[in-house]
Design a protein around this motif. Sequence first.
Motif, PDB file in Angstrom:
ATOM      1  N   GLU A 171       0.820  -1.206   0.000  1.00 25.85           N
ATOM      2  CA  GLU A 171       0.000   0.000   0.000  1.00 25.85           C
ATOM      3  C   GLU A 171       0.855   1.258   0.000  1.00 25.85           C
ATOM      4  O   GLU A 171       0.443   2.289  -0.527  1.00 25.85           O
ATOM      5  N   VAL A 172       2.027   1.209   0.612  1.00 27.00           N
ATOM      6  CA  VAL A 172       2.931   2.353   0.540  1.00 27.00           C
ATOM      7  C   VAL A 172       3.264   2.659  -0.923  1.00 27.00           C
ATOM      8  O   VAL A 172       3.184   3.806  -1.374  1.00 27.00           O
ATOM      9  N   VAL A 173       3.629   1.631  -1.677  1.00 20.32           N
ATOM     10  CA  VAL A 173       3.945   1.808  -3.098  1.00 20.32           C
ATOM     11  C   VAL A 173       2.714   2.267  -3.873  1.00 20.32           C
ATOM     12  O   VAL A 173       2.780   3.200  -4.690  1.00 20.32           O
ATOM     13  N   LYS A 174       1.592   1.647  -3.624  1.00 19.60           N
ATOM     14  CA  LYS A 174       0.352   1.993  -4.332  1.00 19.60           C
ATOM     15  C   LYS A 174      -0.037   3.445  -4.096  1.00 19.60           C
ATOM     16  O   LYS A 174      -0.374   4.176  -5.027  1.00 19.60           O
ATOM     17  N   ILE A 175       0.019   3.881  -2.845  1.00 25.20           N
ATOM     18  CA  ILE A 175      -0.392   5.242  -2.508  1.00 25.20           C
ATOM     19  C   ILE A 175       0.582   6.268  -3.075  1.00 25.20           C
ATOM     20  O   ILE A 175       0.170   7.325  -3.566  1.00 25.20           O
ATOM     21  N   ARG A 176       1.885   5.968  -3.043  1.00 26.08           N
ATOM     22  CA  ARG A 176       2.848   6.897  -3.639  1.00 26.08           C
ATOM     23  C   ARG A 176       2.573   7.059  -5.133  1.00 26.08           C
ATOM     24  O   ARG A 176       2.703   8.152  -5.691  1.00 26.08           O
ATOM     25  N   LEU A 177       2.201   5.966  -5.814  1.00 29.60           N
ATOM     26  CA  LEU A 177       1.882   6.040  -7.244  1.00 29.60           C
ATOM     27  C   LEU A 177       0.570   6.780  -7.480  1.00 29.60           C
ATOM     28  O   LEU A 177       0.455   7.588  -8.409  1.00 29.60           O
ATOM     29  N   GLN A 178      -0.417   6.530  -6.639  1.00 25.66           N
ATOM     30  CA  GLN A 178      -1.735   7.127  -6.840  1.00 25.66           C
ATOM     31  C   GLN A 178      -1.751   8.632  -6.560  1.00 25.66           C
ATOM     32  O   GLN A 178      -2.562   9.356  -7.143  1.00 25.66           O
ATOM     33  N   GLN A 179      -0.897   9.103  -5.669  1.00 24.20           N
ATOM     34  CA  GLN A 179      -0.922  10.528  -5.337  1.00 24.20           C
ATOM     35  C   GLN A 179      -0.251  11.381  -6.417  1.00 24.20           C
ATOM     36  O   GLN A 179      -0.418  12.596  -6.447  1.00 24.20           O
TER      37      GLN A 179
END
Length: 313
Positions: free
Chosen positions: A134-142
């Motif tokens: 989720e850390v990776v996912k959220i960094r990409l999504q933001q």
Amino acid sequence: MVEEQKSNQNHKKSIPPYVKAVAGSMGGIVEACCLQPIDVIKTRLQLDRSGAYKGIFHCGATIVRTEGVRALWKGLTPFATHLTLKYALRMGSNALLQAAFKDSHTGNISIHGRLLSGLGAGVIEALAIVTPFEVVKIRLQQQKGLSPELLKYKGPVHCARMIIREEGLFGLWAGAAPTVMRNGMNQAAMFTSKNAFDVILWRKHEGDGKVLQPWQSMVSGFMAGTVGPICTGPFDVVKTRLMAQSRSGDGVKYKGMFHAIRTIAAEEGVLALWKGLLPRLMRIPPGQAIVWAVADQVTGFYERRYLHNAPSL
């Protein structure tokens, strides 16, 4: 009398943890592909401090207008991978823990045993799978925009490497504490309520040879998935804020879970701790409906093939 004893023996038969793990992973793949846009919108709303988005539909329309339709599937690769692994670990570890809590004489498990099994499964998945993905996912999504040359993170692998290089390995576990709280409480409620709804609505007990129709599994899964998001909303918002902030600069805004809760409540109001609740309720209950519709069919096939020879409901 003989038939009754045979029925009781069949009732004690259980599905192996590995079968539940496979069933969960298959459900996770289907869920990720269907519900990724809602997860992107939820993340954008939770990160919005300026009020740029007026609501879930305005947020979605703004993303499509300014970044294109493909932006609604940002972070799909880590999201799908993490859901597949997460559900495999969740279903498998819950089955192992339930086996440990079962009464050795009757083969039954108490309500407390179900709650503790779900809690344990949630904690395990949070630390092993959910937090780093989720850390990776959220960094990409933001990240806003689709041009690779304008984005800091070029993809999930590049993002993970950048985080480790700039923030250290533990940068991938930013927000672990609220993630553990959120997932532990969610799974304790979800597994317990899913079993209860199956029994109450459809008179379905695990190992009894009955196989729910997909729509029946979806009803039970949807209802089981509604309780957790409301209770764990603050932990989800705090998790997102902690994961989104980079620790490579001079300082960080949020020092930890409790500091983040106090800061958000003071600066944005208490209700800000439930930002993104609507898209969570639009994503998690339908997601659980999809997962259980798939998982119940897989485990049902195993029950029919290897434990029983009974017709479906």
